[in-house]
Design a protein around this motif. Sequence first.
Motif, PDB file in Angstrom:
ATOM      1  N   ASN A 163       0.752  -1.368   0.421  1.00 52.56           N
ATOM      2  CA  ASN A 163      -0.265   0.071   0.344  1.00 52.56           C
ATOM      3  C   ASN A 163       0.748   1.586   0.025  1.00 52.56           C
ATOM      4  O   ASN A 163       0.239   2.557   0.412  1.00 52.56           O
ATOM      5  N   TRP A 164       1.847   1.122  -0.484  1.00 51.38           N
ATOM      6  CA  TRP A 164       2.868   2.122  -0.435  1.00 51.38           C
ATOM      7  C   TRP A 164       2.591   2.700  -2.056  1.00 51.38           C
ATOM      8  O   TRP A 164       2.669   2.348  -3.129  1.00 51.38           O
ATOM      9  N   ASP A 165       2.259   4.241  -1.780  1.00 56.36           N
ATOM     10  CA  ASP A 165       2.083   5.200  -2.993  1.00 56.36           C
ATOM     11  C   ASP A 165       2.883   6.444  -3.851  1.00 56.36           C
ATOM     12  O   ASP A 165       3.482   6.211  -2.004  1.00 56.36           O
ATOM     13  N   GLY A 166       2.773   6.731  -4.236  1.00 58.78           N
ATOM     14  CA  GLY A 166       3.592   8.079  -4.891  1.00 58.78           C
ATOM     15  C   GLY A 166       3.605   8.979  -4.048  1.00 58.78           C
ATOM     16  O   GLY A 166       4.489   9.495  -3.964  1.00 58.78           O
ATOM     17  N   ASP A 167       2.411   9.570  -3.114  1.00 61.73           N
ATOM     18  CA  ASP A 167       2.012  10.348  -2.400  1.00 61.73           C
ATOM     19  C   ASP A 167       3.304  10.160  -1.390  1.00 61.73           C
ATOM     20  O   ASP A 167       3.512  11.216  -0.966  1.00 61.73           O
ATOM     21  N   GLN A 168       3.300   8.951  -0.567  1.00 58.78           N
ATOM     22  CA  GLN A 168       3.766   8.692   0.282  1.00 58.78           C
ATOM     23  C   GLN A 168       4.683   8.508   0.087  1.00 58.78           C
ATOM     24  O   GLN A 168       5.760   9.153   1.530  1.00 58.78           O
ATOM     25  N   GLU A 169       6.196   8.587  -0.819  1.00 61.92           N
ATOM     26  CA  GLU A 169       7.150   8.710  -1.264  1.00 61.92           C
ATOM     27  C   GLU A 169       7.845  10.200  -1.468  1.00 61.92           C
ATOM     28  O   GLU A 169       8.858  10.200  -1.021  1.00 61.92           O
ATOM     29  N   ALA A 170       7.361  10.883  -2.180  1.00 63.30           N
ATOM     30  CA  ALA A 170       6.712  11.973  -2.072  1.00 63.30           C
ATOM     31  C   ALA A 170       7.414  12.807  -0.519  1.00 63.30           C
ATOM     32  O   ALA A 170       8.128  13.281  -0.285  1.00 63.30           O
ATOM     33  N   LYS A 171       5.906  12.286   0.601  1.00 64.19           N
ATOM     34  CA  LYS A 171       6.147  12.784   1.651  1.00 64.19           C
ATOM     35  C   LYS A 171       8.077  12.361   2.234  1.00 64.19           C
ATOM     36  O   LYS A 171       8.090  12.898   2.802  1.00 64.19           O
ATOM     37  N   PHE A 172       8.215  11.037   1.910  1.00 66.38           N
ATOM     38  CA  PHE A 172       9.107  10.570   2.937  1.00 66.38           C
ATOM     39  C   PHE A 172      10.568  10.944   1.747  1.00 66.38           C
ATOM     40  O   PHE A 172      11.396  11.492   3.507  1.00 66.38           O
ATOM     41  N   GLU A 173      10.364  11.373   0.861  1.00 68.72           N
ATOM     42  CA  GLU A 173      12.019  12.356   0.711  1.00 68.72           C
ATOM     43  C   GLU A 173      11.415  13.606   0.615  1.00 68.72           C
ATOM     44  O   GLU A 173      12.743  14.710   0.983  1.00 68.72           O
ATOM     45  N   ASP A 174      10.843  13.919   1.147  1.00 71.83           N
ATOM     46  CA  ASP A 174      10.804  15.541   1.590  1.00 71.83           C
ATOM     47  C   ASP A 174      10.828  15.855   3.312  1.00 71.83           C
ATOM     48  O   ASP A 174      11.545  16.253   3.800  1.00 71.83           O
ATOM     49  N   VAL A 175      10.973  14.262   4.028  1.00 72.48           N
ATOM     50  CA  VAL A 175      11.137  14.637   5.081  1.00 72.48           C
ATOM     51  C   VAL A 175      12.632  13.968   5.126  1.00 72.48           C
ATOM     52  O   VAL A 175      12.957  14.512   5.512  1.00 72.48           O
ATOM     53  N   CYS A 176      13.507  14.052   4.371  1.00 69.74           N
ATOM     54  CA  CYS A 176      15.167  13.056   4.026  1.00 69.74           C
ATOM     55  C   CYS A 176      15.898  14.684   3.688  1.00 69.74           C
ATOM     56  O   CYS A 176      16.501  14.994   4.263  1.00 69.74           O
ATOM     57  N   GLY A 177      14.824  15.420   3.027  1.00 69.54           N
ATOM     58  CA  GLY A 177      15.149  16.105   2.681  1.00 69.54           C
ATOM     59  C   GLY A 177      15.515  17.322   3.696  1.00 69.54           C
ATOM     60  O   GLY A 177      17.003  18.367   3.827  1.00 69.54           O
ATOM     61  N   GLN A 178      14.090  17.697   4.208  1.00 64.91           N
ATOM     62  CA  GLN A 178      14.511  18.747   5.558  1.00 64.91           C
ATOM     63  C   GLN A 178      15.676  18.413   6.943  1.00 64.91           C
ATOM     64  O   GLN A 178      16.481  18.852   6.940  1.00 64.91           O
ATOM     65  N   VAL A 179      15.475  16.866   6.575  1.00 64.67           N
ATOM     66  CA  VAL A 179      16.462  16.256   7.502  1.00 64.67           C
ATOM     67  C   VAL A 179      17.885  16.224   6.851  1.00 64.67           C
ATOM     68  O   VAL A 179      18.786  16.711   7.970  1.00 64.67           O
ATOM     69  N   CYS A 180      18.342  16.131   6.025  1.00 64.04           N
ATOM     70  CA  CYS A 180      19.582  16.388   5.423  1.00 64.04           C
ATOM     71  C   CYS A 180      19.791  17.991   5.812  1.00 64.04           C
ATOM     72  O   CYS A 180      21.239  18.354   5.598  1.00 64.04           O
ATOM     73  N   ALA A 181      18.574  19.195   5.321  1.00 68.08           N
ATOM     74  CA  ALA A 181      18.712  20.293   5.313  1.00 68.08           C
ATOM     75  C   ALA A 181      20.061  20.787   6.858  1.00 68.08           C
ATOM     76  O   ALA A 181      20.024  21.976   7.459  1.00 68.08           O
ATOM     77  N   VAL A 182      18.804  20.632   7.809  1.00 69.22           N
ATOM     78  CA  VAL A 182      18.529  20.710   8.818  1.00 69.22           C
ATOM     79  C   VAL A 182      20.528  19.665   9.613  1.00 69.22           C
ATOM     80  O   VAL A 182      21.136  20.804  10.202  1.00 69.22           O
ATOM     81  N   LYS A 183      21.199  18.607   9.122  1.00 71.09           N
ATOM     82  CA  LYS A 183      21.978  18.302   9.383  1.00 71.09           C
ATOM     83  C   LYS A 183      23.635  19.512   8.705  1.00 71.09           C
ATOM     84  O   LYS A 183      23.826  19.678   9.320  1.00 71.09           O
ATOM     85  N   GLY A 184      22.964  20.051   7.878  1.00 75.18           N
ATOM     86  CA  GLY A 184      23.664  20.512   6.712  1.00 75.18           C
ATOM     87  C   GLY A 184      24.401  21.863   7.557  1.00 75.18           C
ATOM     88  O   GLY A 184      25.448  22.244   7.896  1.00 75.18           O
TER      89      GLY A 184
END
Length: 197
Positions: A92-113
């Motif tokens: 049940n993993w769809d494109g919307d959930q994948e986009a949210k997951f990528e967004d969260v990972c991008g935010q975590v990388c930005a905070v880490k930077g």
Amino acid sequence: MSASQVDQKRALNKLKHDLEPFRTAIVGAYGVITWEKQYYAGVVFGAISVLYLVLWYLDLSLITLLSLLGLLGLILDYVFPTVSRLIFGGGNWDGDQEAKFEDVCGQVCAVKGKLVLCYEYLFKERKSTVFVIIISLVLLVLAWIGAIINNLLLMYLTTLLIAMWPGLQDKDVFKGITQKVSKFVKDKIQCGKRKLQ
């Protein structure tokens, strides 16, 4: 692409790979802390309040608390990927959930930077005397506040602020407050000008 962008992309891909077993929990938690549903703000506030009420009631020493938190983290790290595959499954993993997951990972990388840049600025660059004096005064004020206010209360308020921050930003609460304050100030200035005329 510059070398910096390649490094950022590589770090993002590594983070996504490392967090892959936890992606269902991450997407669910992201929805809660950004208040996708209106009652999520109350859920976040209530959960943090209950957690700190239990910590206050148990009155654990710092060593015991850190040991129990480490044990809980270790158990969750070991058990959660297996349990989440059984409960949620991968179908049940769809494109919307994948986009949210990528967004969260991008935010975590930005905070880490940003944290890395702050660390380098604070500890690796030569500072002016004014900077050292200002930081020293701020740290002394924080130490004074920590001495007069209960540390558990300070941690509770800090945790609430950190947990509520994404939802407050997502719902533009700060924007609304600053607009109201600027309108109030503008009205007072206009009223003062009319009195002077």
